[in-house]
Scaffold this motif. Structure first.
Motif, PDB file in Angstrom:
ATOM      1  N   GLU A  94       0.818  -1.213   0.000  1.00 24.37           N
ATOM      2  CA  GLU A  94       0.000   0.000   0.000  1.00 24.37           C
ATOM      3  C   GLU A  94       0.857   1.271   0.000  1.00 24.37           C
ATOM      4  OE1 GLU A  94      -2.784  -1.270   3.351  1.00 24.37           O
ATOM      5  OE2 GLU A  94      -4.170  -0.691   1.752  1.00 24.37           O
ATOM      6  N   HIS A 113      -0.947   4.802   8.151  1.00 25.35           N
ATOM      7  CA  HIS A 113      -2.076   3.959   7.730  1.00 25.35           C
ATOM      8  C   HIS A 113      -2.103   2.743   8.637  1.00 25.35           C
ATOM      9  CE1 HIS A 113      -4.938   1.604   5.652  1.00 25.35           C
ATOM     10  NE2 HIS A 113      -4.064   0.750   5.143  1.00 25.35           N
ATOM     11  N   HIS A 115      -4.907  -0.388  10.738  1.00 25.59           N
ATOM     12  CA  HIS A 115      -6.139  -1.183  10.659  1.00 25.59           C
ATOM     13  C   HIS A 115      -6.623  -1.440  12.090  1.00 25.59           C
ATOM     14  CE1 HIS A 115      -3.439  -2.650   7.217  1.00 25.59           C
ATOM     15  NE2 HIS A 115      -4.338  -1.893   6.635  1.00 25.59           N
ATOM     16  N   HIS A 152      -7.177  -3.126  -0.772  1.00 32.37           N
ATOM     17  CA  HIS A 152      -5.838  -2.636  -0.457  1.00 32.37           C
ATOM     18  C   HIS A 152      -5.490  -1.530  -1.445  1.00 32.37           C
ATOM     19  CE1 HIS A 152      -5.015  -6.464   1.835  1.00 32.37           C
ATOM     20  NE2 HIS A 152      -4.620  -5.511   2.646  1.00 32.37           N
ATOM     21  N   HIS A 177     -11.723  -1.709   6.352  1.00 35.30           N
ATOM     22  CA  HIS A 177     -10.293  -1.867   6.111  1.00 35.30           C
ATOM     23  C   HIS A 177      -9.454  -1.135   7.172  1.00 35.30           C
ATOM     24  CE1 HIS A 177      -6.852  -1.181   2.918  1.00 35.30           C
ATOM     25  NE2 HIS A 177      -6.375  -1.232   4.144  1.00 35.30           N
TER      26      HIS A 177
HETATM   27 ZN    ZN Z   1      -4.385  -1.222   4.659  1.00 37.35          ZN
END
Ligand code: ZN
Length: 256
Positions: A94, A113, A115, A152, A177
């Motif tokens: 990513e 980023h 999750h 993704h 996500h």
């Molecule tokens: Zn991700």
């Protein structure tokens, strides 16, 4: 070396090699601290823009977020291609999320980023949308957009779409996500990630107690009026670095 007068931290200007070293130490420390907080996990990432336009620093696909050191971070070019890094390593799938946000947001120098399940849950139900409910969540008073594609972000096209969803905001959710948080530097990014998750967890609890009372415009304006962002970031960065040093999480020679 110059120092930041407010924080005694090394200032990020001057010799490019020195700046890169400081940024490497900050990204490694930020990653380890966010992992320790339970915010990052095994496949999340933190990036920081290199000041010379070369691109950005980021973890590789394989490096453990629980045992990261400054020297193993990758340098990626503005398109997300690896310029340098340890043999056998490659950028995370990513990486485009970081590249495309940094490309269109000159005010942003650091991107996270992750999750985080309790935060992602706000994209899973036809219920209340995530809004600022705690005082420091005024950072997201402009809104927290939800990116509807749960894929993704593993292509430049998907990166551009996510950057479009983020727009001029400071955070976004990706449906089913995860999250994206952006800030002006690595220290501010750490503090924003902590507050972003705190706000989501507080809202998750509050909605079970009764009708939600999110911060209204007047309350947001009142809190923003007194908030000194640089001072707040410096105070919390010092706290989290001190805690992490006491835990032996950070190497003593890192200039943080
Ligand atoms: Zn991700």
């Amino acid at each position: 070396m110059n120092t930041d007068v407010r924080t005694d931290r090394p200032a990020l200007d001057g010799d490019p090699a020195e700046v890169e070293l400081r940024l490497r130490e900050q990204v490694a420390a930020c990653t380890l601290m966010l992992n320790e907080q339970g915010i990052l996990g095994y496949s999340c990432h933190v990036s920081a823009r290199l000041p010379d336009g070369r691109g950005f620093l980021i973890q590789s696909f394989d490096q453990s977020r629980a045992a990261l050191t400054p020297e193993v971070l990758l340098v990626c070019d503005p398109d997300g291609r690896m310029l340098s890094g340890p043999d056998g390593q490659r950028p995370p799938a990513e990486v485009y999320l970081h590249a495309e946000i940094l490309r269109v947001r000159p005010d942003v120098n650091a991107v996270a980023h992750f999750h985080h399940d309790r935060t992602t849950v706000f994209t899973l139900a036809d219920g209340p949308q995530l809004v600022p409910v705690k005082n420091h969540a005024v950072r997201w008073a402009s809104g927290i957009p939800v990116h509807r594609d749960p894929s993704h972000v593993n292509s430049a096209e998907r990166g551009r779409a996510l950057a479009h969803t983020l727009g001029a905001h400071h955070a976004a959710l990706i449906r089913a996500h995860g999250q994206v948080v952006v800030a002006e530097n690595v220290a501010a990014l750490l503090i924003d990630c902590v507050h972003f998750v705190e706000n989501a967890e507080a809202m998750y609890d509050a909605v079970r107690l009764g009708p939600l009372l999110p911060l209204n415009e007047e309350e947001i304006a009142m809190f923003q009026q007194d908030l000194k962002r640089d001072r707040h970031v410096a105070k919390l960065w010092t706290y989290y670095v001190g805690r992490a040093r006491a835990q032996g999480l950070l190497q003593p020679q890192w200039s943080l």
